[in-house]
Design a protein around this motif. Sequence first.
Motif, PDB file in Angstrom:
ATOM      1  N   UNK A 118       0.826  -1.208   0.000  1.00 25.04           N
ATOM      2  CA  UNK A 118       0.000   0.000   0.000  1.00 25.04           C
ATOM      3  C   UNK A 118       0.863   1.263   0.000  1.00 25.04           C
ATOM      4  N   UNK A 119       2.006   1.210   0.678  1.00 27.73           N
ATOM      5  CA  UNK A 119       2.910   2.366   0.690  1.00 27.73           C
ATOM      6  C   UNK A 119       3.434   2.642  -0.718  1.00 27.73           C
ATOM      7  N   UNK A 120       3.848   1.600  -1.423  1.00 31.88           N
ATOM      8  CA  UNK A 120       4.327   1.771  -2.795  1.00 31.88           C
ATOM      9  C   UNK A 120       3.216   2.263  -3.720  1.00 31.88           C
ATOM     10  N   UNK A 121       2.046   1.697  -3.590  1.00 34.00           N
ATOM     11  CA  UNK A 121       0.928   2.079  -4.462  1.00 34.00           C
ATOM     12  C   UNK A 121       0.494   3.516  -4.218  1.00 34.00           C
ATOM     13  N   UNK A 122       0.527   3.956  -2.972  1.00 30.24           N
ATOM     14  CA  UNK A 122       0.199   5.347  -2.662  1.00 30.24           C
ATOM     15  C   UNK A 122       1.182   6.291  -3.355  1.00 30.24           C
ATOM     16  N   UNK A 123       2.458   5.962  -3.274  1.00 31.79           N
ATOM     17  CA  UNK A 123       3.478   6.791  -3.914  1.00 31.79           C
ATOM     18  C   UNK A 123       3.274   6.805  -5.428  1.00 31.79           C
ATOM     19  N   UNK A 124       3.024   5.656  -6.013  1.00 30.43           N
ATOM     20  CA  UNK A 124       2.789   5.590  -7.463  1.00 30.43           C
ATOM     21  C   UNK A 124       1.600   6.463  -7.865  1.00 30.43           C
ATOM     22  N   UNK A 125       0.526   6.415  -7.093  1.00 27.96           N
ATOM     23  CA  UNK A 125      -0.649   7.244  -7.401  1.00 27.96           C
ATOM     24  C   UNK A 125      -0.321   8.725  -7.283  1.00 27.96           C
ATOM     25  N   UNK A 126       0.472   9.097  -6.282  1.00 25.81           N
ATOM     26  CA  UNK A 126       0.865  10.501  -6.116  1.00 25.81           C
ATOM     27  C   UNK A 126       1.722  10.971  -7.291  1.00 25.81           C
ATOM     28  N   UNK A 127       2.615  10.118  -7.768  1.00 24.64           N
ATOM     29  CA  UNK A 127       3.449  10.477  -8.915  1.00 24.64           C
ATOM     30  C   UNK A 127       2.582  10.684 -10.150  1.00 24.64           C
ATOM     31  N   UNK A 128       1.708   9.733 -10.427  1.00 20.67           N
ATOM     32  CA  UNK A 128       0.834   9.841 -11.607  1.00 20.67           C
ATOM     33  C   UNK A 128      -0.020  11.095 -11.519  1.00 20.67           C
ATOM     34  N   UNK A 129      -0.519  11.401 -10.357  1.00 21.87           N
ATOM     35  CA  UNK A 129      -1.365  12.579 -10.166  1.00 21.87           C
ATOM     36  C   UNK A 129      -0.605  13.865 -10.486  1.00 21.87           C
ATOM     37  N   UNK A 130       0.690  13.880 -10.261  1.00 23.87           N
ATOM     38  CA  UNK A 130       1.489  15.094 -10.457  1.00 23.87           C
ATOM     39  C   UNK A 130       2.090  15.223 -11.858  1.00 23.87           C
ATOM     40  N   UNK A 131       2.089  14.140 -12.615  1.00 24.16           N
ATOM     41  CA  UNK A 131       2.662  14.189 -13.966  1.00 24.16           C
ATOM     42  C   UNK A 131       1.809  15.062 -14.884  1.00 24.16           C
ATOM     43  N   UNK A 132       2.460  15.814 -15.759  1.00 26.44           N
ATOM     44  CA  UNK A 132       1.682  16.629 -16.688  1.00 26.44           C
ATOM     45  C   UNK A 132       0.921  15.735 -17.676  1.00 26.44           C
ATOM     46  N   UNK A 133      -0.206  16.214 -18.108  1.00 25.77           N
ATOM     47  CA  UNK A 133      -1.010  15.491 -19.090  1.00 25.77           C
ATOM     48  C   UNK A 133      -0.318  15.623 -20.446  1.00 25.77           C
ATOM     49  N   UNK A 134      -0.046  14.478 -21.116  1.00 28.05           N
ATOM     50  CA  UNK A 134       0.626  14.567 -22.416  1.00 28.05           C
ATOM     51  C   UNK A 134      -0.284  15.207 -23.461  1.00 28.05           C
ATOM     52  N   UNK A 135       0.319  15.929 -24.420  1.00 29.20           N
ATOM     53  CA  UNK A 135      -0.509  16.543 -25.454  1.00 29.20           C
ATOM     54  C   UNK A 135      -1.231  15.498 -26.288  1.00 29.20           C
ATOM     55  N   UNK A 136      -2.418  15.838 -26.709  1.00 24.48           N
ATOM     56  CA  UNK A 136      -3.238  14.881 -27.492  1.00 24.48           C
ATOM     57  C   UNK A 136      -2.756  14.768 -28.919  1.00 24.48           C
TER      58      UNK A 136
END
Length: 136
Positions: A118-136
């Motif tokens: 759960x600690x690893x998954x929380x960190x992964x979710x936080x990273x994904x949440x902070x990544x910029x949205x790639x251009x379409x």
Amino acid sequence: MPPGTGDVQLSVSQNIPIAGAVIISTPQDVALLDARKGAEMFRKVRVPVLGLVQNMSVFQCPKCKHETHIFGADGVRNLAKNLGLDILGDIPLHLNIRETCDSGQPVVISQPQSDAAKAYLKIAMEIVRRLPVPPA
């Protein structure tokens, strides 16, 4: 990348598009020096620092469950505050993490409901949440 701000780290950060960096450190003073240098280097080359992870944050005795902060308690938290960055999470110092990784079945796969996973998954979710949205 390994710790440091040498030629390899600088070359990679200048020549490969990087969406963001995550700084991982134990909470001990000597490791925090490298973490600070790394964060400052990424800022200089305009790579966003997504946050910091405190690795080996606490050891819990498998028998009595007593918790010991072998490398210090809040070093990475204090560094994040000083740098104006977020803490993405904490990874405990746990025998099970090492054993499952060594067997080729990381804890997030072999024991997805465990606190370590759960600690690893929380960190992964936080990273994904902070990544910029790639251009379409």
